[in-house]
Structures are given as C-alpha cells and as structure tokens.
Design an enzyme around this catalytic site. Structure first.
Site, mmCIF file in Angstrom:
data_model
loop_
_atom_site.group_PDB
_atom_site.id
_atom_site.type_symbol
_atom_site.label_atom_id
_atom_site.label_comp_id
_atom_site.label_asym_id
_atom_site.label_seq_id
_atom_site.Cartn_x
_atom_site.Cartn_y
_atom_site.Cartn_z
ATOM 1 N N ASP A 236 41.256 10.495 48.658
ATOM 2 C CA ASP A 236 42.531 10.330 49.368
ATOM 3 C C ASP A 236 43.527 11.403 48.946
ATOM 4 O OD1 ASP A 236 41.451 7.991 50.454
ATOM 5 O OD2 ASP A 236 42.438 6.697 48.985
ATOM 6 N N ASP B 99 39.011 2.223 45.936
ATOM 7 C CA ASP B 99 40.268 2.805 45.476
ATOM 8 C C ASP B 99 40.569 2.278 44.080
ATOM 9 O OD1 ASP B 99 40.743 4.283 47.802
ATOM 10 O OD2 ASP B 99 41.902 2.677 48.734
#
Length: 172
Positions: free
Chosen positions: A142, A123
């Site tokens: 995401d 991330d």
C-alpha cells in the site's frame, strides 16, 4: 544496452524487490510474530505497532469482496490495472516516471497475490498517536502504491515540459 532499456530493467527490478519485501514482511508478521488473528498487536515504537487486519476491499476498504465471485473480480480488475501500469512503464522514457510506476507495479503485485491466495490483503502497519490513527492500517505494498501515485502526480503538476514555442523563445 541503451540507457532507456537499463531504466526499464531497473524499474522491473524495483517492482520485484517491492513485491518480495512486501511478501517477506507479511510472512514475518503472521508467522514469526504470530499475528494470525485480526486485532492481534505487537508494539514496536510508542507511535507504531504491527496490528493484524485483513482488508477485503481495495483502497480505504472500498469495494469490499463479500463473495468468492467478488474476490476474483477484484483480483481480475487489479491484475488488469497492474498490466496497464506495466505497459505504461515500458512506454515511459524518463526514469522518474519509470520509478513511480515500478513502485505501483510492485505494490499491486503484492496485494494481488494476497487476494488470490487468501481472499483478502494482509495489513499490519499501524501508525498512531495515542488512540488517534491518522491512517488506516496498511502494508508495504500500500505504501509503495501511494508513494508511486504521489510521485506521478507531483511530476505531472510540477515538471511539465514547456511548449515548443516557449522553448524556442527561451533559447533566443
């Protein structure tokens, strides 16, 4: 090729593009920007940085994989969910639903690949207002999954088909 087949082919293409773009940006952040350690930061805008983190869990960090066995269970469960999404996508007839499912499928594939290769999901997208962060750090996969789910929910809530008896009276 029928219109429905074109919609489904486009859905697969969108999923592949989401997957490829997600993987490319992750590679760029880690290798080209050199953010290979958790917490390393590369400012982009006053409210957006690339900040490296590893997500060992699923949505919102839940169900964190604390062992090799848990890692592969998460890979298996998320792969099964992705397979269900693929089957669902091929059963849908409306492009809006196919589009939403293709976003989910492409994002899921990107995160599944990370988890299978590294044991975690990379991330990096860090929106903030000063020290306030309205979102957890996330990635393109995401975002695609979230947008796909929002589209499905919005379509389910606001675009319901009228029952046949209402349709009959509406045409009279």
């Amino acid at each position: 090729m029928s219109q429905l087949a074109k919609f489904r082919a486009l859905g697969l293409a969108i999923a592949a593009i989401i997957f490829a773009f997600d993987q490319w940006v992750k590679h760029f952040v880690v290798n080209d920007l050199g953010l290979d350690q958790i917490g390393e930061n590369y400012p982009i805008l006053p409210f957006f940085d690339f900040t490296r983190t590893n997500n060992y869990g699923v949505s919102l960090g839940m169900f964190e994989a604390t062992s090799v066995e848990m890692r592969w269970i998460l890979v298996g469960v998320t792969a099964l969910i992705a397979l269900v999404v693929l089957v669902w996508m091929f059963r849908e007839k409306l492009f809006g639903d196919i589009l939403a499912l293709s976003l989910i499928l492409g994002g899921a594939a990107g995160n599944i690949r990370d988890r299978a290769l590294y044991g975690y999901v990379i991330d990096y997208a860090d929106f903030h207002i000063g020290d306030f962060r309205p979102f957890l750090i996330f990635n393109i996969a995401d975002a695609a999954i979230t947008i796909g789910v929002v589209i499905i929910l919005a379509r389910a809530l606001f675009m319901r088909e009228k029952p046949e008896d209402e349709q009959d009276t509406a045409t009279e």
